[in-house]
Structure formats: C-alpha cells, structure tokens
Design a protein around this motif. Structure first.
Motif, PDB file in Angstrom:
ATOM      1  N   VAL A 136       0.845  -1.206   0.000  1.00 57.47           N
ATOM      2  CA  VAL A 136       0.000   0.000   0.000  1.00 57.47           C
ATOM      3  C   VAL A 136       0.877   1.252   0.000  1.00 57.47           C
ATOM      4  O   VAL A 136       0.598   2.228  -0.713  1.00 57.47           O
ATOM      5  N   LEU A 137       1.961   1.225   0.785  1.00 59.12           N
ATOM      6  CA  LEU A 137       2.882   2.365   0.820  1.00 59.12           C
ATOM      7  C   LEU A 137       3.445   2.652  -0.567  1.00 59.12           C
ATOM      8  O   LEU A 137       3.461   3.813  -1.015  1.00 59.12           O
ATOM      9  N   ILE A 138       3.876   1.618  -1.276  1.00 56.64           N
ATOM     10  CA  ILE A 138       4.427   1.813  -2.622  1.00 56.64           C
ATOM     11  C   ILE A 138       3.357   2.349  -3.564  1.00 56.64           C
ATOM     12  O   ILE A 138       3.607   3.249  -4.376  1.00 56.64           O
ATOM     13  N   ASP A 139       2.133   1.819  -3.448  1.00 52.69           N
ATOM     14  CA  ASP A 139       1.030   2.300  -4.291  1.00 52.69           C
ATOM     15  C   ASP A 139       0.778   3.788  -4.053  1.00 52.69           C
ATOM     16  O   ASP A 139       0.578   4.562  -4.996  1.00 52.69           O
ATOM     17  N   GLN A 140       0.812   4.196  -2.784  1.00 55.70           N
ATOM     18  CA  GLN A 140       0.569   5.602  -2.448  1.00 55.70           C
ATOM     19  C   GLN A 140       1.714   6.497  -2.912  1.00 55.70           C
ATOM     20  O   GLN A 140       1.492   7.615  -3.399  1.00 55.70           O
ATOM     21  N   LEU A 141       2.927   6.020  -2.789  1.00 56.08           N
ATOM     22  CA  LEU A 141       4.079   6.790  -3.259  1.00 56.08           C
ATOM     23  C   LEU A 141       4.034   6.988  -4.770  1.00 56.08           C
ATOM     24  O   LEU A 141       4.431   8.034  -5.298  1.00 56.08           O
ATOM     25  N   SER A 142       3.543   5.988  -5.493  1.00 56.48           N
ATOM     26  CA  SER A 142       3.525   6.061  -6.961  1.00 56.48           C
ATOM     27  C   SER A 142       2.554   7.118  -7.475  1.00 56.48           C
ATOM     28  O   SER A 142       2.667   7.548  -8.630  1.00 56.48           O
ATOM     29  N   VAL A 143       1.599   7.534  -6.635  1.00 59.36           N
ATOM     30  CA  VAL A 143       0.627   8.555  -7.066  1.00 59.36           C
ATOM     31  C   VAL A 143       0.803   9.853  -6.275  1.00 59.36           C
ATOM     32  O   VAL A 143      -0.026  10.759  -6.376  1.00 59.36           O
ATOM     33  N   ALA A 144       1.883   9.955  -5.483  1.00 61.98           N
ATOM     34  CA  ALA A 144       2.128  11.172  -4.706  1.00 61.98           C
ATOM     35  C   ALA A 144       2.369  12.353  -5.635  1.00 61.98           C
ATOM     36  O   ALA A 144       3.001  12.201  -6.694  1.00 61.98           O
ATOM     37  N   PRO A 145       1.866  13.542  -5.281  1.00 62.17           N
ATOM     38  CA  PRO A 145       2.107  14.728  -6.108  1.00 62.17           C
ATOM     39  C   PRO A 145       3.594  15.005  -6.276  1.00 62.17           C
ATOM     40  O   PRO A 145       4.358  14.936  -5.315  1.00 62.17           O
ATOM     41  N   VAL A 146       4.004  15.253  -7.492  1.00 58.17           N
ATOM     42  CA  VAL A 146       5.410  15.559  -7.796  1.00 58.17           C
ATOM     43  C   VAL A 146       5.619  17.066  -7.699  1.00 58.17           C
ATOM     44  O   VAL A 146       4.861  17.847  -8.280  1.00 58.17           O
ATOM     45  N   GLN A 147       6.626  17.451  -6.954  1.00 53.99           N
ATOM     46  CA  GLN A 147       6.934  18.866  -6.788  1.00 53.99           C
ATOM     47  C   GLN A 147       8.164  19.226  -7.625  1.00 53.99           C
ATOM     48  O   GLN A 147       9.105  18.449  -7.714  1.00 53.99           O
ATOM     49  N   HIS A 148       8.132  20.412  -8.203  1.00 56.55           N
ATOM     50  CA  HIS A 148       9.282  20.874  -8.979  1.00 56.55           C
ATOM     51  C   HIS A 148       9.887  22.113  -8.322  1.00 56.55           C
ATOM     52  O   HIS A 148      10.399  23.001  -9.003  1.00 56.55           O
ATOM     53  N   THR A 149       9.830  22.162  -6.997  1.00 58.96           N
ATOM     54  CA  THR A 149      10.344  23.320  -6.270  1.00 58.96           C
ATOM     55  C   THR A 149      11.747  23.079  -5.735  1.00 58.96           C
ATOM     56  O   THR A 149      12.174  23.725  -4.800  1.00 58.96           O
ATOM     57  N   TYR A 150      12.455  22.113  -6.316  1.00 58.53           N
ATOM     58  CA  TYR A 150      13.844  21.920  -5.902  1.00 58.53           C
ATOM     59  C   TYR A 150      14.653  23.153  -6.298  1.00 58.53           C
ATOM     60  O   TYR A 150      14.269  23.912  -7.182  1.00 58.53           O
ATOM     61  N   LEU A 151      15.759  23.307  -5.644  1.00 58.15           N
ATOM     62  CA  LEU A 151      16.611  24.476  -5.877  1.00 58.15           C
ATOM     63  C   LEU A 151      17.732  24.090  -6.819  1.00 58.15           C
ATOM     64  O   LEU A 151      18.640  23.352  -6.427  1.00 58.15           O
ATOM     65  N   PRO A 152      17.691  24.540  -8.066  1.00 53.67           N
ATOM     66  CA  PRO A 152      18.725  24.130  -9.017  1.00 53.67           C
ATOM     67  C   PRO A 152      20.083  24.742  -8.689  1.00 53.67           C
ATOM     68  O   PRO A 152      20.175  25.806  -8.094  1.00 53.67           O
ATOM     69  N   GLY A 153      21.120  24.020  -9.084  1.00 55.90           N
ATOM     70  CA  GLY A 153      22.481  24.524  -8.935  1.00 55.90           C
ATOM     71  C   GLY A 153      23.110  24.765 -10.289  1.00 55.90           C
ATOM     72  O   GLY A 153      22.472  24.592 -11.331  1.00 55.90           O
ATOM     73  N   SER A 154      24.357  25.147 -10.288  1.00 52.42           N
ATOM     74  CA  SER A 154      25.042  25.429 -11.544  1.00 52.42           C
ATOM     75  C   SER A 154      26.547  25.320 -11.351  1.00 52.42           C
ATOM     76  O   SER A 154      27.072  25.663 -10.287  1.00 52.42           O
ATOM     77  N   ASP A 155      27.225  24.854 -12.403  1.00 51.06           N
ATOM     78  CA  ASP A 155      28.688  24.820 -12.416  1.00 51.06           C
ATOM     79  C   ASP A 155      29.264  26.023 -13.157  1.00 51.06           C
ATOM     80  O   ASP A 155      30.477  26.101 -13.369  1.00 51.06           O
ATOM     81  N   ASP A 156      28.387  26.938 -13.550  1.00 49.62           N
ATOM     82  CA  ASP A 156      28.834  28.119 -14.286  1.00 49.62           C
ATOM     83  C   ASP A 156      29.874  28.890 -13.471  1.00 49.62           C
ATOM     84  O   ASP A 156      29.724  29.071 -12.252  1.00 49.62           O
ATOM     85  N   LYS A 157      30.933  29.334 -14.144  1.00 49.38           N
ATOM     86  CA  LYS A 157      32.051  29.965 -13.431  1.00 49.38           C
ATOM     87  C   LYS A 157      31.642  31.242 -12.699  1.00 49.38           C
ATOM     88  O   LYS A 157      32.281  31.620 -11.701  1.00 49.38           O
ATOM     89  N   PHE A 158      30.601  31.935 -13.193  1.00 48.46           N
ATOM     90  CA  PHE A 158      30.133  33.137 -12.521  1.00 48.46           C
ATOM     91  C   PHE A 158      29.120  32.809 -11.420  1.00 48.46           C
ATOM     92  O   PHE A 158      29.179  33.344 -10.318  1.00 48.46           O
ATOM     93  N   LEU A 159      28.192  31.920 -11.717  1.00 48.51           N
ATOM     94  CA  LEU A 159      27.099  31.636 -10.784  1.00 48.51           C
ATOM     95  C   LEU A 159      27.512  30.749  -9.614  1.00 48.51           C
ATOM     96  O   LEU A 159      27.068  30.967  -8.492  1.00 48.51           O
ATOM     97  N   ALA A 160      28.328  29.725  -9.879  1.00 53.25           N
ATOM     98  CA  ALA A 160      28.641  28.734  -8.850  1.00 53.25           C
ATOM     99  C   ALA A 160      29.120  29.354  -7.525  1.00 53.25           C
ATOM    100  O   ALA A 160      28.591  29.015  -6.463  1.00 53.25           O
ATOM    101  N   PRO A 161      30.101  30.266  -7.546  1.00 51.64           N
ATOM    102  CA  PRO A 161      30.561  30.824  -6.267  1.00 51.64           C
ATOM    103  C   PRO A 161      29.490  31.666  -5.567  1.00 51.64           C
ATOM    104  O   PRO A 161      29.448  31.723  -4.335  1.00 51.64           O
ATOM    105  N   ILE A 162      28.610  32.288  -6.339  1.00 46.55           N
ATOM    106  CA  ILE A 162      27.540  33.098  -5.754  1.00 46.55           C
ATOM    107  C   ILE A 162      26.525  32.201  -5.053  1.00 46.55           C
ATOM    108  O   ILE A 162      26.128  32.457  -3.906  1.00 46.55           O
ATOM    109  N   LEU A 163      26.098  31.137  -5.718  1.00 50.74           N
ATOM    110  CA  LEU A 163      25.109  30.228  -5.138  1.00 50.74           C
ATOM    111  C   LEU A 163      25.668  29.552  -3.890  1.00 50.74           C
ATOM    112  O   LEU A 163      24.957  29.387  -2.893  1.00 50.74           O
ATOM    113  N   GLN A 164      26.942  29.179  -3.940  1.00 53.33           N
ATOM    114  CA  GLN A 164      27.560  28.540  -2.774  1.00 53.33           C
ATOM    115  C   GLN A 164      27.613  29.504  -1.589  1.00 53.33           C
ATOM    116  O   GLN A 164      27.356  29.115  -0.443  1.00 53.33           O
ATOM    117  N   ALA A 165      27.931  30.758  -1.860  1.00 51.25           N
ATOM    118  CA  ALA A 165      28.001  31.755  -0.788  1.00 51.25           C
ATOM    119  C   ALA A 165      26.629  31.998  -0.170  1.00 51.25           C
ATOM    120  O   ALA A 165      26.495  32.126   1.050  1.00 51.25           O
TER     121      ALA A 165
END
Length: 257
Positions: A136-165
């Motif tokens: 039942v747990l697996i069945d419920q997990l398979s229909v759980a709402p998917v969220q896209h509010t994760y916080l993206p990162g970047s390896d960009d030479k300008f952005l990476a140090p800013i996001l890390q800070a």
C-alpha cells in the motif's frame, strides 16, 4: 563522510519488498557519487536535505521526500544537520514510480505507514500483514504529487561561487549588481546566466533558498520574527508574505500542520 559507499543491498533480503533505514546527518557531511540496484525515497524528517541526482540538484525540507530511480547515480553534501528516513524499494516494485528523480509530497497515509514500521522496529517487512502494508505504501508513493520546487544549482564559473556563498549564508542581501562586480562580470550577464542555468531569475532563486531554510529554522522552534531576520528579511510581515506565496499557508500554520 567523503566518498561514502553503499553497503546495504536488497540482495541481503531476497524476498523483501523494501527495507527502511534512518540516518542522522551532521553538518558538512558528504556522500560521494554512488548508485543502488533499488529505488530510494528519502523522507526528510528535519532540516533541509540536498542531493545531486543525474546532474540535477534537489533540496527538500521536512515533510517532503526525494525520489531516486533505480541505478541513478547520486551524491550529497549537506552544510546543516539533517535527519531522514529512506524507503528502499526492490526494483521489481518500482514500475509505477516516476522515471525521473523528483521531490514528492507524501500524504498522511504514507507517513502513517512509515511511522508505524519505525515505531515497531520493522526495518524489513516479513509478516503477511506488514508486506501488504508496504505494498500500500508503494502504491501511495507512486501517485504522490510531484513537486518541482527543488533548488537548481550550476557549475557556471560566474554563478557557482555566488550560489555557494548564498547557501552558506541565506541572509546575504548583496544585490545582483554587486555580485557581478565581485565575480568580474556584468549584471546583465549574470541575469542571463540565471535564466539559462537556473530556469528562473536571481530573485526567485534566492527566495526559494530562504523559504527552504526558513522551514528548517521554524522546525527548531524559533519565532517567525527571528526566522525572518535570520534568512534576510527586515520584517516578519515580509517573510510571511513570501512564505504564504510559495506554501499557500502562513509559517505558523505550516509548523502546526
């Protein structure tokens, strides 16, 4: 805990549907790149848990879960203490789970089943009743709402140090123009890189970061006023407005719920 290796396998439980684990993670803990031959749901119990999965960065606060598909390489580095429980699902039962990693919003049924198993110290379901419960747990997990509010990162030479800070100090109110000077580029270039690399503006990214860490501080019992100041807002009302915009509820109601 650099370069941590996976030491548990569903092969240890050949007839199992899944097995549970509980982890307490200290500040500045690293799990190096690894993968499993089972699917894994990381249920965050306190703090904010960060994972890199298949080249994407995911952060989930308490009450949310991160889904890692079978065989997908992942790693993590968490700057703050966190606690999580993992639901490790045998590959045979992952067919209805999402094909890509994502953040899941677990419902009350999922949470109740997981809590029941941990309270009874059932790390591997063995009785017919517990096996049915975990199906039942697996069945419920398979229909759980998917969220896209994760916080993206970047390896960009300008952005990476800013996001890390900013992750190290979410209350930092340095403007994009000032950040541009620090990394020797222009504000326009940084704004364009944010759009290209993060899929959002610099302001929205920083707002999401503050929301995630605000939840972690609320969990610790801090007042809304203290949380607001600690994540960079000049007043509680400004923090409450941001929080309600993202979560659809106030910080106090979120904490009570």
């Amino acid at each position: 805990m650099a370069g941590a290796q996976c030491v548990t396998s569903t092969q240890s439980y050949p007839d199992s549907i899944l097995f549970f684990r509980c982890e307490n993670v200290n500040s500045n803990t690293e799990f190096g790149p690894h993968l499993h031959d089972w699917g894994q749901v990381i249920c965050v119990k306190s703090g904010v848990f960060a994972l890199n999965i298949g080249g994407q960065r995911f952060l989930a606060p308490s009450g949310f879960a991160i889904w890692i598909p079978v065989g997908m390489e992942h790693s993590s580095y968490n700057r703050k203490p966190t606690r999580f429980r993992s639901i490790n699902i045998d590959a045979r039962f992952c067919g209805l789970m999402p094909l890509e990693p994502c953040v899941l919003n677990m419902d009350a049924v999922c949470s109740a089943i997981v809590e029941s198993c941990f309270e009874r110290d059932v790390m591997v379901p063995q009785t017919p009743a517990d096996r049915r419960l975990c199906r039942v747990l697996i069945d419920q997990l398979s229909v759980a709402p998917v969220q896209h509010t994760y916080l993206p990162g970047s390896d960009d030479k300008f952005l990476a140090p800013i996001l890390q800070a900013l992750e190290a100090n979410p209350s930092d109110n340095t403007s994009l123009a000032d950040w541009a000077k620090r990394v020797y580029t222009t504000e326009r270039t940084l704004a364009r890189r944010c759009s290209q690399e993060l899929g959002m503006s610099f302001g929205e990214w920083r707002q999401r970061l503050r929301f995630l860490y605000g939840i972690s501080l609320l969990e610790q019992g801090k007042t809304v006023q203290d949380v607001a100041l600690e994540v960079g807002y000049s007043s509680a009302s400004a923090f409450i407005a941001m929080f309600q915009h993202i979560a659809g509820t106030t910080p106090e109601r979120y904490r009570r719920g």
